[in-house]
Design a protein around this motif. Structure first.
Motif, PDB file in Angstrom:
ATOM      1  N   ILE A 188       2.146  13.360  -0.078  1.00 23.71           N
ATOM      2  CA  ILE A 188       0.905  12.741   0.384  1.00 23.71           C
ATOM      3  C   ILE A 188       1.300  11.853   1.545  1.00 23.71           C
ATOM      4  CG2 ILE A 188      -0.873  11.045  -0.175  1.00 23.71           C
ATOM      5  CD1 ILE A 188      -1.289  12.421  -2.784  1.00 23.71           C
ATOM      6  N   ILE A 189       0.609  12.011   2.667  1.00 22.94           N
ATOM      7  CA  ILE A 189       0.921  11.223   3.862  1.00 22.94           C
ATOM      8  C   ILE A 189      -0.324  10.434   4.280  1.00 22.94           C
ATOM      9  CG2 ILE A 189       2.748  12.815   4.623  1.00 22.94           C
ATOM     10  CD1 ILE A 189       0.723  14.022   6.617  1.00 22.94           C
ATOM     11  N   GLY A 190      -0.218   9.716   5.394  1.00 18.80           N
ATOM     12  CA  GLY A 190      -1.380   8.986   5.900  1.00 18.80           C
ATOM     13  C   GLY A 190      -1.512   7.610   5.290  1.00 18.80           C
ATOM     14  N   GLU A 191      -2.756   7.214   5.011  1.00 18.25           N
ATOM     15  CA  GLU A 191      -3.011   5.875   4.485  1.00 18.25           C
ATOM     16  C   GLU A 191      -2.718   5.813   2.992  1.00 18.25           C
ATOM     17  OE1 GLU A 191      -7.109   4.741   4.228  1.00 18.25           O
ATOM     18  OE2 GLU A 191      -6.631   2.651   3.767  1.00 18.25           O
ATOM     19  N   HIS A 192      -2.095   4.717   2.553  1.00 18.81           N
ATOM     20  CA  HIS A 192      -1.987   4.477   1.105  1.00 18.81           C
ATOM     21  C   HIS A 192      -3.372   4.041   0.671  1.00 18.81           C
ATOM     22  CE1 HIS A 192      -0.972   2.880  -2.792  1.00 18.81           C
ATOM     23  NE2 HIS A 192      -1.328   1.663  -2.427  1.00 18.81           N
ATOM     24  N   GLY A 193      -4.081   4.946   0.039  1.00 19.08           N
ATOM     25  CA  GLY A 193      -5.449   4.596  -0.369  1.00 19.08           C
ATOM     26  C   GLY A 193      -6.414   5.733  -0.165  1.00 19.08           C
ATOM     27  N   ASP A 194      -7.648   5.352   0.112  1.00 21.49           N
ATOM     28  CA  ASP A 194      -8.758   6.300   0.046  1.00 21.49           C
ATOM     29  C   ASP A 194      -8.696   7.449   1.046  1.00 21.49           C
ATOM     30  OD1 ASP A 194      -9.452   4.524  -1.866  1.00 21.49           O
ATOM     31  OD2 ASP A 194     -11.173   3.674  -0.817  1.00 21.49           O
ATOM     32  N   THR A 195      -8.088   7.251   2.221  1.00 22.69           N
ATOM     33  CA  THR A 195      -8.058   8.349   3.191  1.00 22.69           C
ATOM     34  C   THR A 195      -6.700   9.063   3.226  1.00 22.69           C
ATOM     35  OG1 THR A 195      -7.339   7.064   5.130  1.00 22.69           O
ATOM     36  CG2 THR A 195      -9.703   7.082   4.673  1.00 22.69           C
ATOM     37  N   SER A 196      -5.939   8.966   2.129  1.00 19.13           N
ATOM     38  CA  SER A 196      -4.617   9.606   2.103  1.00 19.13           C
ATOM     39  C   SER A 196      -4.762  11.133   2.239  1.00 19.13           C
ATOM     40  CB  SER A 196      -3.876   9.251   0.818  1.00 19.13           C
ATOM     41  OG  SER A 196      -4.502   9.845  -0.291  1.00 19.13           O
ATOM     42  N   VAL A 197      -3.705  11.761   2.742  1.00 16.19           N
ATOM     43  CA  VAL A 197      -3.757  13.190   3.062  1.00 16.19           C
ATOM     44  C   VAL A 197      -2.787  13.988   2.167  1.00 16.19           C
ATOM     45  CG1 VAL A 197      -3.464  14.883   4.915  1.00 16.19           C
ATOM     46  CG2 VAL A 197      -4.153  12.527   5.478  1.00 16.19           C
ATOM     47  N   SER A 236      -6.192   6.710  -9.277  1.00 16.74           N
ATOM     48  CA  SER A 236      -5.153   6.231 -10.206  1.00 16.74           C
ATOM     49  C   SER A 236      -5.081   4.715 -10.277  1.00 16.74           C
ATOM     50  CB  SER A 236      -3.766   6.697  -9.761  1.00 16.74           C
ATOM     51  OG  SER A 236      -3.617   8.055  -9.942  1.00 16.74           O
ATOM     52  N   ALA A 237      -4.971   4.077  -9.106  1.00 11.46           N
ATOM     53  CA  ALA A 237      -4.815   2.622  -9.090  1.00 11.46           C
ATOM     54  C   ALA A 237      -6.038   1.954  -9.714  1.00 11.46           C
ATOM     55  CB  ALA A 237      -4.608   2.130  -7.667  1.00 11.46           C
ATOM     56  N   TYR A 238      -7.244   2.444  -9.320  1.00 10.82           N
ATOM     57  CA  TYR A 238      -8.472   1.849  -9.867  1.00 10.82           C
ATOM     58  C   TYR A 238      -8.492   1.990 -11.389  1.00 10.82           C
ATOM     59  CZ  TYR A 238      -9.958   2.113  -4.985  1.00 10.82           C
ATOM     60  OH  TYR A 238     -10.034   1.971  -3.619  1.00 10.82           O
ATOM     61  N   GLU A 239      -8.058   3.156 -11.873  1.00  6.75           N
ATOM     62  CA  GLU A 239      -8.078   3.417 -13.314  1.00  6.75           C
ATOM     63  C   GLU A 239      -7.121   2.476 -14.051  1.00  6.75           C
ATOM     64  OE1 GLU A 239      -6.789   7.326 -14.437  1.00  6.75           O
ATOM     65  OE2 GLU A 239      -7.514   7.082 -16.491  1.00  6.75           O
ATOM     66  N   GLY A 245      -5.514  -4.308 -15.782  1.00  3.72           N
ATOM     67  CA  GLY A 245      -5.700  -5.477 -14.915  1.00  3.72           C
ATOM     68  C   GLY A 245      -4.932  -5.430 -13.611  1.00  3.72           C
ATOM     69  N   TYR A 246      -3.909  -4.625 -13.522  1.00  2.00           N
ATOM     70  CA  TYR A 246      -3.074  -4.541 -12.314  1.00  2.00           C
ATOM     71  C   TYR A 246      -2.205  -3.297 -12.450  1.00  2.00           C
ATOM     72  CZ  TYR A 246       0.048  -6.507 -15.794  1.00  2.00           C
ATOM     73  OH  TYR A 246       0.733  -6.707 -16.964  1.00  2.00           O
ATOM     74  N   THR A 247      -1.536  -2.892 -11.369  1.00  2.00           N
ATOM     75  CA  THR A 247      -0.529  -1.836 -11.494  1.00  2.00           C
ATOM     76  C   THR A 247       0.820  -2.491 -11.233  1.00  2.00           C
ATOM     77  OG1 THR A 247      -0.538  -1.213  -9.154  1.00  2.00           O
ATOM     78  CG2 THR A 247      -2.121  -0.098 -10.563  1.00  2.00           C
ATOM     79  N   SER A 248       1.845  -2.045 -11.912  1.00  2.00           N
ATOM     80  CA  SER A 248       3.144  -2.692 -11.692  1.00  2.00           C
ATOM     81  C   SER A 248       4.341  -1.764 -11.833  1.00  2.00           C
ATOM     82  CB  SER A 248       3.306  -3.881 -12.638  1.00  2.00           C
ATOM     83  OG  SER A 248       3.183  -3.480 -13.993  1.00  2.00           O
TER      84      SER A 248
END
Ligand code: 6V0
Length: 331
Positions: A188-197, A236-239, A245-248
């Motif tokens: 997966i490349i691009g932005e870490h987050g919603d617009t990742s590729v 994943s992160a949202y879940e 409460g957080y990801t770690s």
């Protein structure tokens, strides 16, 4: 004379900084997971923790120091003073504010930029040859901010980027096939987050491309709905945050893995956030993840993947999002 003087005859002055000193700034959930992963995997024998919370810092330091006989006698120090970070090979930055209710993402970026103004110059002052590994979110923007604030060359400022997204992607594909995640080659490349590729065109197992078996894999026309996996990666992160409460742990392990690749001068290739201007037709001065080989000087080279038109288009969307976000930033 003291017992110490009777017992030991000094031959040389012992040096303080080792060859593998790592500083972690921010001892929140992520910083601690990074430090613990690095220590327990014996990647560094010299870890320094920095934060603004004096008591928390001391408590975490003592707790880790008490475990040092199980960590190959690694040194663990902590301080609110950046002088303690002097001579670090890598500085991992996980400090940052979390989004407040009603606060826009851009407000958060500006707030974290202000925090970075108090951190990055001090790190570089005490370790002028360090490598900055930025983890705080939004990681691609803050890596750009750290690059600007530090004055370091681009190879020395790295964002953890989509290394974690790629690990989640591999895990989810591996689960479908009942094989090990490390035997899945997918990026997966691009932005870490919603617009990742997700680079579906290259996904392969033992050199067999899934697209050669079924050209629709990862597209909207795919009957088996493999593209759901990318949606799962994004959520994943949202879940995890909703559930605990957080990801770690996963980000801590991912950063330990990058730290190891750098300190061991391994030239391993990982998807990390780097200056992408000039790659895949991107003309903006923004940071996004591409596969990079990592060595003792940070990023040694960038791998130019053969992307499909659609993947390239998605990467440009990531780049445009970044450009808009940094446009009004006061660095
Ligand atoms: P947290 O538990 O709130 O910890 C943040 C820590 O930073 C706290 O201990 C603060 O005291 C400290 N801090 C704040 N300001 C300063 C300062 N000026 N100097 C030193 N320390 C300071 O947050 P958590 O650890 O959960 O997350 C940290 C950051 O990592 C956030 O921005 C997250 O969004 C980000 N993540 C990034 C990921 C990635 O893949 N890049 C993954 C998970 C989280």
């Amino acid at each position: 004379s003291t017992i110490k003087e009777k017992l030991f005859t000094s031959i040389i002055e012992s040096t303080n900084a080792g060859n593998d000193k790592v500083t972690v700034v921010g001892v929140g959930q992520v910083g601690l997971a990074c430090a613990f992963s690095i220590l327990s995997k014996k990647i560094s024998s010299d870890v320094v923790l920095i934060d603004v919370l004096k008591d928390k810092l001391k408590g975490e330091m003592l707790d880790l120091q008490h475990g040092s006989s199980f960590l190959e006698n690694a040194k663990v120090n902590a301080s609110t003073d950046f002088a303690a970070s002097a001579g670090s090979k890598i500085c991992i930055v996980t400090a940052g504010a979390r989004q407040r209710e009603g606060e826009t993402r851009l407000d958060l970026v500006q707030r974290n930029t202000e925090i970075f103004k108090g951190i990055i110059p001090k790190l570089v002052q005490h370790s002028p040859n360090t490598i900055l590994l930025i983890v705080s979110n939004p990681v691609d923007i803050l890596t750009y901010v750290a690059w600007k604030l530090s004055g370091l060359p681009k190879n020395r400022v790295i964002g953890s980027g989509t290394h974690l997204d790629s690990a989640r992607f591999r895990f989810l594909i591996a689960q479908k096939f009942n094989i090990a995640p490390t035997s899945v080659h997918s990026w997966i490349i691009g932005e870490h987050g919603d617009t990742s590729v997700p680079v579906w065109s290259g996904v392969n197992i033992a050199g067999v491309r899934l697209r050669d078996i079924d050209p629709t894999v990862g597209t909207e026309c795919d009957q088996e709905k493999w593209n759901e996996i990318h949606k799962q990666v994004i959520s994943s992160a949202y879940e995890v945050i909703k559930l605990k409460g957080y990801t770690s742990w996963a980000i801590g392990l991912a950063c330990a893995n990058l730290t190891s690749a750098i300190l061991r001068n391994s030239n391993q290739i990982h998807a990390v956030s780097t200056l992408v201007c000039g790659f895949h037709g991107i003309e903006h001065e923004v940071f996004l993840s591409l596969p990079c080989s990592l060595c003792i000087d940070g990023i040694a080279c960038v791998v130019e993947q053969s992307l499909t038109c659609e993947e390239r288009q998605m990467l440009h969307t990531s780049a445009n999002t970044m450009t808009n976000s940094i446009k009004n930033l006061k660095i």
